[in-house]
Scaffold this active site. Structure first.
Site, PDB file in Angstrom:
ATOM      1  N   ASP A 192       0.779  -1.096   0.074  1.00 43.33           N
ATOM      2  CA  ASP A 192      -0.046   0.094   0.049  1.00 43.33           C
ATOM      3  C   ASP A 192       0.778   1.393   0.123  1.00 43.33           C
ATOM      4  OD1 ASP A 192      -2.099  -1.852   0.158  1.00 43.33           O
ATOM      5  OD2 ASP A 192      -1.983  -1.770   2.362  1.00 43.33           O
ATOM      6  N   HIS A 242      -4.641  -1.941  -5.509  1.00 40.91           N
ATOM      7  CA  HIS A 242      -4.312  -0.808  -5.918  1.00 40.91           C
ATOM      8  C   HIS A 242      -5.344   0.192  -6.070  1.00 40.91           C
ATOM      9  CE1 HIS A 242      -0.373  -2.806  -6.729  1.00 40.91           C
ATOM     10  NE2 HIS A 242      -1.059  -3.711  -7.442  1.00 40.91           N
TER      11      HIS A 242
HETATM   12  P1  GTP Z   1      -0.641  -3.099  -2.863  1.00 37.88           P
HETATM   13  O1  GTP Z   1      -0.237  -3.642  -4.278  1.00 37.88           O
HETATM   14  O2  GTP Z   1      -2.036  -3.300  -2.055  1.00 37.88           O
HETATM   15  O3  GTP Z   1       0.339  -3.187  -1.943  1.00 37.88           O
HETATM   16  O4  GTP Z   1      -1.039  -1.237  -3.303  1.00 37.88           O
HETATM   17  P2  GTP Z   1      -0.526  -0.154  -3.768  1.00 37.88           P
HETATM   18  O5  GTP Z   1       1.047   0.110  -3.262  1.00 37.88           O
HETATM   19  O6  GTP Z   1      -0.842   0.270  -5.106  1.00 37.88           O
HETATM   20  O7  GTP Z   1      -1.341   1.137  -2.830  1.00 37.88           O
HETATM   21  P3  GTP Z   1      -2.859   1.326  -2.412  1.00 37.88           P
HETATM   22  O8  GTP Z   1      -3.466   1.744  -3.634  1.00 37.88           O
HETATM   23  O9  GTP Z   1      -3.366   0.264  -1.693  1.00 37.88           O
HETATM   24  O10 GTP Z   1      -2.680   2.450  -1.416  1.00 37.88           O
HETATM   25  C1  GTP Z   1      -2.100   3.761  -1.722  1.00 37.88           C
HETATM   26  C2  GTP Z   1      -3.082   4.779  -1.665  1.00 37.88           C
HETATM   27  O11 GTP Z   1      -2.658   6.062  -1.512  1.00 37.88           O
HETATM   28  C3  GTP Z   1      -4.379   4.858  -2.684  1.00 37.88           C
HETATM   29  O12 GTP Z   1      -5.462   5.420  -2.000  1.00 37.88           O
HETATM   30  C4  GTP Z   1      -3.806   6.073  -3.627  1.00 37.88           C
HETATM   31  O13 GTP Z   1      -4.825   6.582  -4.505  1.00 37.88           O
HETATM   32  C5  GTP Z   1      -3.047   7.024  -2.601  1.00 37.88           C
HETATM   33  N1  GTP Z   1      -1.931   7.605  -3.118  1.00 37.88           N
HETATM   34  C6  GTP Z   1      -0.954   7.237  -3.822  1.00 37.88           C
HETATM   35  N2  GTP Z   1       0.300   8.102  -3.795  1.00 37.88           N
HETATM   36  C7  GTP Z   1      -0.258   9.215  -3.394  1.00 37.88           C
HETATM   37  C8  GTP Z   1       0.275  10.543  -2.829  1.00 37.88           C
HETATM   38  O14 GTP Z   1       1.203  11.059  -3.343  1.00 37.88           O
HETATM   39  N3  GTP Z   1      -0.591  11.434  -2.302  1.00 37.88           N
HETATM   40  C9  GTP Z   1      -1.878  11.080  -1.645  1.00 37.88           C
HETATM   41  N4  GTP Z   1      -2.670  11.939  -1.015  1.00 37.88           N
HETATM   42  N5  GTP Z   1      -2.236   9.716  -1.912  1.00 37.88           N
HETATM   43  C10 GTP Z   1      -1.583   9.031  -2.549  1.00 37.88           C
HETATM   44  P1  IMP Z   2      -2.366 -12.662   2.623  1.00 37.14           P
HETATM   45  O1  IMP Z   2      -1.322 -12.294   1.665  1.00 37.14           O
HETATM   46  O2  IMP Z   2      -3.621 -12.360   2.247  1.00 37.14           O
HETATM   47  O3  IMP Z   2      -2.147 -14.177   3.081  1.00 37.14           O
HETATM   48  O4  IMP Z   2      -2.121 -12.023   4.041  1.00 37.14           O
HETATM   49  C1  IMP Z   2      -0.700 -12.166   4.730  1.00 37.14           C
HETATM   50  C2  IMP Z   2      -0.211 -10.576   5.085  1.00 37.14           C
HETATM   51  O5  IMP Z   2      -0.271  -9.778   4.156  1.00 37.14           O
HETATM   52  C3  IMP Z   2      -1.534  -9.988   5.932  1.00 37.14           C
HETATM   53  O6  IMP Z   2      -1.037  -8.965   6.811  1.00 37.14           O
HETATM   54  C4  IMP Z   2      -2.118  -8.948   4.804  1.00 37.14           C
HETATM   55  O7  IMP Z   2      -2.650  -7.800   5.427  1.00 37.14           O
HETATM   56  C5  IMP Z   2      -0.912  -8.529   4.032  1.00 37.14           C
HETATM   57  N1  IMP Z   2      -1.033  -8.263   2.560  1.00 37.14           N
HETATM   58  C6  IMP Z   2      -1.189  -9.034   1.549  1.00 37.14           C
HETATM   59  N2  IMP Z   2      -1.257  -8.418   0.460  1.00 37.14           N
HETATM   60  C7  IMP Z   2      -1.179  -7.013   0.777  1.00 37.14           C
HETATM   61  C8  IMP Z   2      -1.163  -5.910   0.047  1.00 37.14           C
HETATM   62  O8  IMP Z   2      -1.298  -6.059  -1.174  1.00 37.14           O
HETATM   63  N3  IMP Z   2      -1.115  -4.549   0.789  1.00 37.14           N
HETATM   64  C9  IMP Z   2      -0.849  -4.640   2.156  1.00 37.14           C
HETATM   65  N4  IMP Z   2      -0.956  -5.728   2.705  1.00 37.14           N
HETATM   66  C10 IMP Z   2      -1.179  -7.022   2.142  1.00 37.14           C
HETATM   67 MG    MG Z   3      -2.976  -1.874  -1.639  1.00 41.33          MG
END
Ligand code: GTP
Ligand code: IMP
Ligand code: MG
Length: 336
Positions: free
Chosen positions: A13, A43
């Site tokens: 995230d 995402h």
């Molecule tokens: P995973 O593959 O689940 O680890 O996700 P991810 O790395 O793509 O991130 P995810 O989208 O779950 O969470 C990031 C959050 O931050 C989202 O709600 C985005 O819209 C937001 N975001 C990303 N970059 C920025 C930024 O520079 N500023 C702000 N305010 N929000 C951001």
């Molecule tokens: P699983 O991958 O669903 O088995 O979860 C294992 C651990 O990884 C838990 O703590 C989840 O919350 C974390 N996790 C898995 N995928 C993500 C992701 O995309 N973003 C943040 N945490 C994740």
């Molecule tokens: Mg995410």
């Protein structure tokens, strides 16, 4: 050398989706291929004002020059989520998965949501990925090639990607989860069900290490994690009240759970840079720490406080942030 890999530097995230949605256009990417575990990832990408929450479709789906969106054989597919997102993002004709992708079924989801170890100790996302990977290791998991509804979306992902590389086209590999959630390198047992560092992302899509030119590790301005129990506290972890007071509260895209938060962590960041052999680093959510810098696209226009904060991080990490996120939208970013 035209292959870039994007991975997370903390616990997921970090905003990889947003960084990817910027890079696809700034680098004329032809193929975006997803590695990582599967639909446990969520995402959020905001493209020209529209918000998309993606678990299977690569975040670079809206790239102007993108010809193919691929899901590598190492990634687990939930056919229902795949087909739903295919329709929401309108990428039919571009989106394919490999015939060897493992398939998540209801049985895996039920196990993930009821198993005492998975729910209590690991705190999984409940998306069925861990139990499906267990079946894959047992060599009893069904693959995408066995699923009639997916038949028109199957393609030999390693063959296509390597063919594009030979032709000198730009390829972006999108990692999910993050370095400290890796089954090998993370905070075991509070980790996901396989390795998710850059090397694993390459293996997931069928690319050898010598084909890779850039490894981009994404960090957020603070650290968050979801799911694992309080026993696995992060260094400097904030209380819920303090997280909210600072405006750092976030809710999981997949589970809706409140993400636990802590300040930027140098040790975790340095270790990620090492484990992924980063050539570039990115920072997101600078605007959450410095709201007056929201939407800035020019480094020199940042407030002095923000520049000082960034420069302190850069000097301790020994690397400069190539990308700096200043808001959720794909356009709210500084590139230098
Ligand atoms: P995973 O593959 O689940 O680890 O996700 P991810 O790395 O793509 O991130 P995810 O989208 O779950 O969470 C990031 C959050 O931050 C989202 O709600 C985005 O819209 C937001 N975001 C990303 N970059 C920025 C930024 O520079 N500023 C702000 N305010 N929000 C951001
Ligand atoms: P699983 O991958 O669903 O088995 O979860 C294992 C651990 O990884 C838990 O703590 C989840 O919350 C974390 N996790 C898995 N995928 C993500 C992701 O995309 N973003 C943040 N945490 C994740
Ligand atoms: Mg995410």
């Amino acid at each position: 050398m035209v292959v870039s890999v994007v991975v997370g530097g903390f616990f997921g995230d970090e905003g990889k989706g947003k960084i990817v949605s910027h890079i696809v256009n700034s680098k004329n990417i032809s193929i975006v291929a997803r590695g990582g575990v599967g639909p446990n990832a969520g995402h959020t990408v905001v493209i020209r004002g529209t918000k998309y929450q993606l678990r299977m479709v690569p975040s670079g789906f809206a790239g102007k020059h993108v010809e193919k969106l691929l899901i590598g054989p190492g990634v687990l597919v939930n056919p229902e989520i795949f087909l739903k997102e295919l329709s929401v993002t309108k990428v039919k004709g571009k989106l394919f998965c490999d015939p060897k992708c493992g398939i998540i079924t209801e049985k895996h989801i039920n196990q993930d949501k009821t198993d005492v170890h998975l729910t209590g100790i690991v705190g999984t996302s409940g998306s069925g990925t861990g139990p499906a990977n267990e079946d894959r290791v047992r060599r009893s998991l069904r693959l995408a090639k066995d699923i009639p509804e997916l038949s028109e979306y199957l393609i030999d992902v390693p063959l296509i990607i390597n063919d594009y590389i030979e032709k000198g086209k730009e390829v972006l590999l999108e990692g999910t989860q993050a370095t400290h959630l890796s089954l090998w390198h993370g905070t075991y047992p509070h980790v996901t069900s396989k390795d998710v560092t850059a090397a694993a992302i390459c293996s997931d899509v069928g690319i050898g290490p010598t084909a890779v030119s850039d490894v981009i590790v994404v960090f957020k301005a603070y650290v968050t994690r979801v799911g694992s129990p309080k026993a696995d506290k992060m260094e400097g972890e904030l209380t819920e009240t303090e997280t909210q007071r600072r405006g750092w509260e976030e809710y999981g895209t997949v589970t809706g759970r409140l993400r636990r938060a802590a300040p930027f962590n140098y040790n975790l960041a340095k270790r990620s840079i090492m484990l992924n052999y980063a050539t570039k680093i990115a920072l997101t959510k600078l605007d959450i720490l410095f709201p007056e810098d929201r939407g800035t696209t020019d480094y020199s226009a940042l407030s002095n406080e923000a520049k000082q904060w960034i420069e302190e991080k850069e000097s301790k990490l020994g690397m400069r942030f190539t990308y700096i996120g200043t808001g959720p939208s794909d356009s709210e970013i500084i590139e230098r």
